[in-house]
Write an enzyme that holds these catalytic residues in place. Structure first.
Site, PDB file in Angstrom:
ATOM      1  N   CYS A  76       0.793  -1.241   0.000  1.00 32.84           N
ATOM      2  CA  CYS A  76       0.000   0.000   0.000  1.00 32.84           C
ATOM      3  C   CYS A  76       0.820   1.284   0.000  1.00 32.84           C
ATOM      4  O   CYS A  76       0.356   2.310  -0.482  1.00 32.84           O
ATOM      5  CB  CYS A  76      -1.011   0.006   1.139  1.00 32.84           C
ATOM      6  SG  CYS A  76      -0.349  -0.400   2.748  1.00 32.84           S
ATOM      7  N   LYS A 124      -6.526  -9.729  10.333  1.00 33.03           N
ATOM      8  CA  LYS A 124      -6.447  -8.270  10.270  1.00 33.03           C
ATOM      9  C   LYS A 124      -7.784  -7.740   9.760  1.00 33.03           C
ATOM     10  O   LYS A 124      -8.226  -8.086   8.671  1.00 33.03           O
ATOM     11  CB  LYS A 124      -5.320  -7.873   9.334  1.00 33.03           C
ATOM     12  CG  LYS A 124      -5.196  -6.381   9.143  1.00 33.03           C
ATOM     13  CD  LYS A 124      -3.986  -6.020   8.321  1.00 33.03           C
ATOM     14  CE  LYS A 124      -3.946  -4.531   8.058  1.00 33.03           C
ATOM     15  NZ  LYS A 124      -2.785  -4.139   7.263  1.00 33.03           N
ATOM     16  N   ARG A 148      -2.205   5.727   8.458  1.00 31.45           N
ATOM     17  CA  ARG A 148      -2.229   6.012   7.019  1.00 31.45           C
ATOM     18  C   ARG A 148      -1.671   7.396   6.736  1.00 31.45           C
ATOM     19  O   ARG A 148      -1.095   7.628   5.684  1.00 31.45           O
ATOM     20  CB  ARG A 148      -3.637   5.813   6.462  1.00 31.45           C
ATOM     21  CG  ARG A 148      -3.974   4.328   6.467  1.00 31.45           C
ATOM     22  CD  ARG A 148      -5.344   4.005   5.913  1.00 31.45           C
ATOM     23  NE  ARG A 148      -5.637   2.590   6.160  1.00 31.45           N
ATOM     24  CZ  ARG A 148      -6.841   2.043   6.015  1.00 31.45           C
ATOM     25  NH1 ARG A 148      -7.851   2.792   5.612  1.00 31.45           N
ATOM     26  NH2 ARG A 148      -7.002   0.764   6.273  1.00 31.45           N
ATOM     27  N   ARG A 180     -10.640  -1.073   2.118  1.00 32.16           N
ATOM     28  CA  ARG A 180      -9.890  -2.330   2.108  1.00 32.16           C
ATOM     29  C   ARG A 180     -10.769  -3.543   2.420  1.00 32.16           C
ATOM     30  O   ARG A 180     -10.293  -4.606   2.771  1.00 32.16           O
ATOM     31  CB  ARG A 180      -8.753  -2.258   3.128  1.00 32.16           C
ATOM     32  CG  ARG A 180      -7.759  -1.110   2.911  1.00 32.16           C
ATOM     33  CD  ARG A 180      -6.392  -1.500   3.429  1.00 32.16           C
ATOM     34  NE  ARG A 180      -5.472  -0.415   3.688  1.00 32.16           N
ATOM     35  CZ  ARG A 180      -4.857   0.319   2.748  1.00 32.16           C
ATOM     36  NH1 ARG A 180      -5.109   0.103   1.487  1.00 32.16           N
ATOM     37  NH2 ARG A 180      -4.010   1.259   3.105  1.00 32.16           N
ATOM     38  N   GLU A 213      -8.831 -17.759   9.141  1.00 35.42           N
ATOM     39  CA  GLU A 213      -7.644 -17.068   8.623  1.00 35.42           C
ATOM     40  C   GLU A 213      -6.375 -17.534   9.350  1.00 35.42           C
ATOM     41  O   GLU A 213      -5.342 -17.791   8.729  1.00 35.42           O
ATOM     42  CB  GLU A 213      -7.793 -15.548   8.791  1.00 35.42           C
ATOM     43  CG  GLU A 213      -8.719 -14.895   7.773  1.00 35.42           C
ATOM     44  CD  GLU A 213      -8.064 -14.757   6.390  1.00 35.42           C
ATOM     45  OE1 GLU A 213      -6.950 -15.252   6.196  1.00 35.42           O
ATOM     46  OE2 GLU A 213      -8.695 -14.147   5.506  1.00 35.42           O
ATOM     47  N   LYS A 261      -5.066  -8.049  14.764  1.00 35.36           N
ATOM     48  CA  LYS A 261      -4.936  -6.607  14.594  1.00 35.36           C
ATOM     49  C   LYS A 261      -6.261  -6.019  14.164  1.00 35.36           C
ATOM     50  O   LYS A 261      -6.881  -6.558  13.256  1.00 35.36           O
ATOM     51  CB  LYS A 261      -3.874  -6.344  13.535  1.00 35.36           C
ATOM     52  CG  LYS A 261      -3.695  -4.901  13.169  1.00 35.36           C
ATOM     53  CD  LYS A 261      -2.702  -4.761  12.052  1.00 35.36           C
ATOM     54  CE  LYS A 261      -2.672  -3.305  11.660  1.00 35.36           C
ATOM     55  NZ  LYS A 261      -2.098  -3.077  10.389  1.00 35.36           N
TER      56      LYS A 261
HETATM   57  C1  PBG Z   1      -0.256  -1.853   5.889  1.00 36.57           C
HETATM   58  C2  PBG Z   1      -0.441  -1.692   7.348  1.00 36.57           C
HETATM   59  C3  PBG Z   1      -1.391  -0.919   8.027  1.00 36.57           C
HETATM   60  C4  PBG Z   1      -1.074  -1.021   9.372  1.00 36.57           C
HETATM   61  C5  PBG Z   1       0.021  -1.874   9.476  1.00 36.57           C
HETATM   62  N1  PBG Z   1       0.379  -2.282   8.220  1.00 36.57           N
HETATM   63  C6  PBG Z   1      -2.469  -0.046   7.525  1.00 36.57           C
HETATM   64  C7  PBG Z   1      -3.614  -0.586   6.773  1.00 36.57           C
HETATM   65  O1  PBG Z   1      -3.780  -1.784   6.575  1.00 36.57           O
HETATM   66  O2  PBG Z   1      -4.385   0.261   6.318  1.00 36.57           O
HETATM   67  C8  PBG Z   1      -1.782  -0.323  10.496  1.00 36.57           C
HETATM   68  C9  PBG Z   1      -0.949  -0.037  11.697  1.00 36.57           C
HETATM   69  C10 PBG Z   1      -1.493   0.988  12.614  1.00 36.57           C
HETATM   70  O3  PBG Z   1      -2.603   1.525  12.450  1.00 36.57           O
HETATM   71  O4  PBG Z   1      -0.780   1.285  13.571  1.00 36.57           O
HETATM   72  N2  PBG Z   1      -1.201  -2.655   5.285  1.00 36.57           N
HETATM   73 ZN    ZN Z   2      -1.209  -2.468   3.073  1.00 34.31          ZN
END
Ligand code: PBG
Ligand code: ZN
Length: 322
Positions: free
Chosen positions: A120, A193, A203, A215, A231, A246
């Protein structure tokens, strides 16, 4: 009265004796955002106390952290050139490779380096995989992700942590790593996640917000619990060494469920907005930061987390809150 639970709460010594959960600094991983350039320490507005570092400043900050016991870190590369096919994500001269090489040169094995593997921050559209007709295409993303993991391993990363949520990515990365003789590089999978508003401040920090859409076609629906076990099981079967849940705070039930359904270590990611809510409320003197942070950390542990990834780690160790 026969039963008087208060007997075991009478003073700090007896309370300490019967405490059911313990926390240790060994459980913590501290995240870092790395940018190109020199002499850069760029505070992130939405995450008070957290900055983006250029590699030279990162080395200095990690050195200060190591003295406090921050010896496991998770790196995010920020501000690379963005492409439709995210090829900058596996460039051997990427800022993340540079960071790994410099950190290993300075600290060797006294520092354990994990890297986030996701597209991303490297795609023009900000999605975690390759876009085909406005849909994130699973299978064509796998190869890029696997190459990214390999580039980190080649630079010297100790562990890779895929956060993209494509199906089959753990198998793809394991194969790629093994074929290139990185059989001993573990994969910590962001296995469960959720699509979450709690990533908002991140972000901004990582400049990785999707330009269009959300997403939800790859990250999980927060109404679901059984799916988190599916998962986690899949990732375990594909060869994940650690499974992660997460976000963490609003997902303690998920941590508990995953803990009870795997024999792997379970990590949780105490994400950006969970951090920001505490920091901002503490700055306004509405809450006691130390007490709230430590209550949250124990909650993760009580829920079953063996590993805690958190932006609070530095404060906890610096201020001796343990
Ligand atoms: C990348 C990623 C994200 C986070 C960790 N790796 C953002 C997302 O998926 O949008 C979030 C970490 C945080 O909010 O501290 N995919
Ligand atoms: Zn990502």
């Amino acid at each position: 009265m026969i039963h008087r639970p208060r007997r075991l709460r009478k003073n700090p010594i007896i309370r300490e004796l019967i405490a059911e959960t313990r926390l240790s600094k060994d459980m913590f991983i501290y995240p870092y955002f790395v940018v190109k350039g020199k002499g850069i320490i760029q505070p992130i507005d939405a995450m008070p106390g957290i900055s983006r570092f250029s590699v030279d400043e990162l080395v200095k900050d990690v050195e200060r952290g190591l003295k406090l016991g921050v010896n496991k870190i998770l790196l995010f590369g920020v501000g690379e050139d963005k492409f439709e096919d995210a090829h900058s994500s596996y460039d051997k001269n990427s800022v993340i490779s540079d960071a790994i090489i410099q950190l290993k040169k300075n600290f060797g094995d006294s520092l354990y380096i994990c890297t986030d593997v996701c597209l991303c921050a490297y795609t023009t559209h900000g999605h975690c995989g390759i876009l085909h007709d406005d849909y994130v295409d699973n299978d064509s993303s796998l190869e890029i992700l696997a190459k990214m993991a390999l580039s980190h391993a080649r630079a010297g990363a100790d562990m890779v942590a895929p956060s993209d949520m494509m199906d089959g990515r753990i198998a793809a990365m394991r194969k790629m790593l093994d074929e290139n003789n990185f059989v001993n590089t573990p994969i910590m999978s962001y296995a469960t996640k959720y699509a979450s508003a709690y990533y908002g401040p991140f972000r901004e920090a990582a400049d990785s917000a999707p330009g269009k859409g959300d997403r939800k076609s790859y990250q999980m629906d927060f109404r679901n619990l059984n799916e988190s076990l599916r998962e986690a099981k899949l990732d375990e079967a594909e060869g994940a060494d650690i499974v992660m849940v997460k976000p963490a705070l609003a997902y303690l039930d998920v941590i508990r469920a995953v803990r009870e359904n795997t024999h792997l270590p379970v990590a949780c990611y105490n994400v950006s907005a969970e951090y920001t809510m505490v920091k901002v409320a503490a700055q306004a003197n509405f809450i006691d930061e130390q007490k709230i942070v430590m209550e949250n950390m124990y909650a993760f542990t009580r829920a079953g987390a063996n590993i805690i990834i958190s932006y609070h780690v530095r404060d906890i160790l610096k201020n001796n809150w343990l």
